[in-house]
Design an enzyme around this catalytic site. Structure first.
Site, PDB file in Angstrom:
ATOM      1  N   ASN A  67     -21.422   3.756  16.736  1.00  0.00           N
ATOM      2  CA  ASN A  67     -21.341   4.898  15.832  1.00  0.00           C
ATOM      3  C   ASN A  67     -21.088   6.126  16.692  1.00  0.00           C
ATOM      4  O   ASN A  67     -21.987   6.612  17.374  1.00  0.00           O
ATOM      5  CB  ASN A  67     -22.668   5.028  15.063  1.00  0.00           C
ATOM      6  N   LYS A 126     -20.440   9.080  15.771  1.00  0.00           N
ATOM      7  CA  LYS A 126     -20.941  10.329  15.145  1.00  0.00           C
ATOM      8  C   LYS A 126     -19.891  11.435  15.289  1.00  0.00           C
ATOM      9  O   LYS A 126     -18.707  11.174  15.190  1.00  0.00           O
ATOM     10  CB  LYS A 126     -22.289  10.732  15.755  1.00  0.00           C
ATOM     11  N   HIS A 142     -26.861   6.188   6.801  1.00  0.00           N
ATOM     12  CA  HIS A 142     -27.407   6.483   8.131  1.00  0.00           C
ATOM     13  C   HIS A 142     -28.504   7.544   7.990  1.00  0.00           C
ATOM     14  O   HIS A 142     -28.398   8.453   7.158  1.00  0.00           O
ATOM     15  CB  HIS A 142     -26.298   6.987   9.056  1.00  0.00           C
ATOM     16  N   GLU A 186     -29.172  10.089   9.602  1.00  0.00           N
ATOM     17  CA  GLU A 186     -28.696  11.478   9.720  1.00  0.00           C
ATOM     18  C   GLU A 186     -28.073  11.956   8.415  1.00  0.00           C
ATOM     19  O   GLU A 186     -28.201  13.121   8.045  1.00  0.00           O
ATOM     20  CB  GLU A 186     -27.708  11.596  10.899  1.00  0.00           C
ATOM     21  N   GLU A 200     -32.897   0.664  11.578  1.00  0.00           N
ATOM     22  CA  GLU A 200     -32.887   1.760  12.544  1.00  0.00           C
ATOM     23  C   GLU A 200     -34.127   2.625  12.360  1.00  0.00           C
ATOM     24  O   GLU A 200     -34.142   3.533  11.511  1.00  0.00           O
ATOM     25  CB  GLU A 200     -31.647   2.636  12.328  1.00  0.00           C
ATOM     26  N   GLY A 224     -31.466   8.295  18.946  1.00  0.00           N
ATOM     27  CA  GLY A 224     -31.089   9.436  19.787  1.00  0.00           C
ATOM     28  C   GLY A 224     -32.248  10.031  20.555  1.00  0.00           C
ATOM     29  O   GLY A 224     -32.130  11.122  21.116  1.00  0.00           O
ATOM     30  N   SER A 229     -31.544   3.862  20.198  1.00  0.00           N
ATOM     31  CA  SER A 229     -31.564   3.929  21.662  1.00  0.00           C
ATOM     32  C   SER A 229     -31.372   2.571  22.329  1.00  0.00           C
ATOM     33  O   SER A 229     -32.037   2.270  23.332  1.00  0.00           O
ATOM     34  CB  SER A 229     -32.847   4.616  22.152  1.00  0.00           C
ATOM     35  N   GLY A 234     -25.476   6.787  21.131  1.00  0.00           N
ATOM     36  CA  GLY A 234     -25.205   7.386  22.449  1.00  0.00           C
ATOM     37  C   GLY A 234     -24.458   6.466  23.409  1.00  0.00           C
ATOM     38  O   GLY A 234     -23.456   6.865  24.013  1.00  0.00           O
TER      39      GLY A 234
HETATM   40  C1  PEP Z   1     -27.428   5.537  15.585  1.00  0.00           C
HETATM   41  O1  PEP Z   1     -27.059   6.685  15.424  1.00  0.00           O
HETATM   42  O2  PEP Z   1     -27.227   4.694  14.693  1.00  0.00           O
HETATM   43  C2  PEP Z   1     -28.123   5.200  16.827  1.00  0.00           C
HETATM   44  C3  PEP Z   1     -28.734   4.049  16.912  1.00  0.00           C
HETATM   45  O3  PEP Z   1     -28.059   6.143  17.820  1.00  0.00           O
HETATM   46  P1  PEP Z   1     -28.661   5.979  19.330  1.00  0.00           P
HETATM   47  O4  PEP Z   1     -28.168   4.654  19.859  1.00  0.00           O
HETATM   48  O5  PEP Z   1     -28.085   7.126  20.091  1.00  0.00           O
HETATM   49  O6  PEP Z   1     -30.129   6.009  19.209  1.00  0.00           O
END
Ligand code: PEP
Length: 252
Positions: free
Chosen positions: A6, A8, A92, A94, A164, A170, A210, A232
């Site tokens: 992703n 973003k 998601h 966010e 998640e 993040g 993460s 990330g």
């Molecule tokens: C995400 O945005 O779905 C995600 C898992 O981000 P990160 O890997 O940066 O935690």
């Protein structure tokens, strides 16, 4: 096993195309592993041009629940399909937290994706407060219940679920492999009860939060973890490639 990135609101056209080329290379021998990238809308076409003919799929990061019309700034399922998308991330955290998407919005988007032959990557997960309060299973069950209300699936590959935990996205903080497995097993059981054993066994349940090259192997080796949704670490071709490599070893 599915490894999904992703991106973003990151990259621009030149850097997105370069990243896509790197992912294409990493995924070239990824036997037994599906690879997906979800770039920002305006970069989808440019990225698809790089990935077309490879085994890397392309997805959107959200979609509007209507077919078309006066929805300034929004993107439809048909638009996503026309630029090569096979998948779309829905719900998601966010989108839920920053753009006010409710469970009803998520439900409408899941339905729109399914009606238009896009595989929704349905994101669910609890906040830190909810985990501290011990309500993570209740929260995830409710999110699944509302998002999938009335959904009929012909096969497990019609949908992907991403667990998640919001507190791990993040933040650099990752669920332990045991925490991830326990929530994935819970989601699998929920899907079995809602659909059938067979169908639920075929649904990919991704872990997101993460996931990095150093922790991917442990997370991906859990019984009910069928892949990762990666933020990330999907922005650096070498990191994403390293995670794909772990998945390939585990799938082999
Ligand atoms: C995400 O945005 O779905 C995600 C898992 O981000 P990160 O890997 O940066 O935690």
């Amino acid at each position: 096993m599915l490894i999904a990135g992703n991106w973003k609101m990151n990259t621009d056209l030149p850097s997105a195309r370069a990243l896509a080329a790197g992912v294409r290379e990493s995924a070239a021998d990824a036997e037994g592993v599906e690879v997906l990238v979800c770039p920002p809308f305006v970069l989808l076409d440019g990225v698809y041009q790089i990935l077309q003919g490879s085994n890397v799929k392309v997805g959107g990061q959200t979609l509007h629940p209507e077919d078309e019309g006066a929805f300034t700034g929004e993107v439809s399922a048909q638009m996503l399909r026309s630029v090569g998308c096979s998948h779309v991330i829905v719900g998601h955290s966010e989108r839920r937290a920053l753009f006010g998407e409710t469970d009803e919005d998520v439900h409408a988007r899941v339905r729109q994706a399914l009606d238009n032959d896009l595989v929704p990557v349905l994101c669910v997960g609890e906040t830190l407060d909810q985990r501290r309060g011990g309500t993570q299973q209740k929260v995830v069950a409710e999110q699944l219940e509302k998002a999938l209300e009335g959904a009929e699936l012909a096969s497990g590959s019609d949908i992907v679920v991403a667990y998640e935990p919001v507190w791990a996205i993040g933040t650099g903080e990752t669920a332990t492999p045991e925490q991830a497995q326990s929530m994935h097993a819970f989601a699998r059981k929920w899907l079995k009860d809602r659909f059938t054993d067979e169908l639920a066994a075929d649904i990919c349940i991704l872990y997101g939060g993460s996931m990095k090259p150093h922790n991917a192997e442990e997370l991906l080796s859990q019984d009910d973890v069928d892949g990762g949704l990666i933020g990330g670490a999907s922005l650096k071709a070498s990191d994403f490639g390293a995670i794909i490599e772990h998945a390939v070893h585990l799938a082999g």
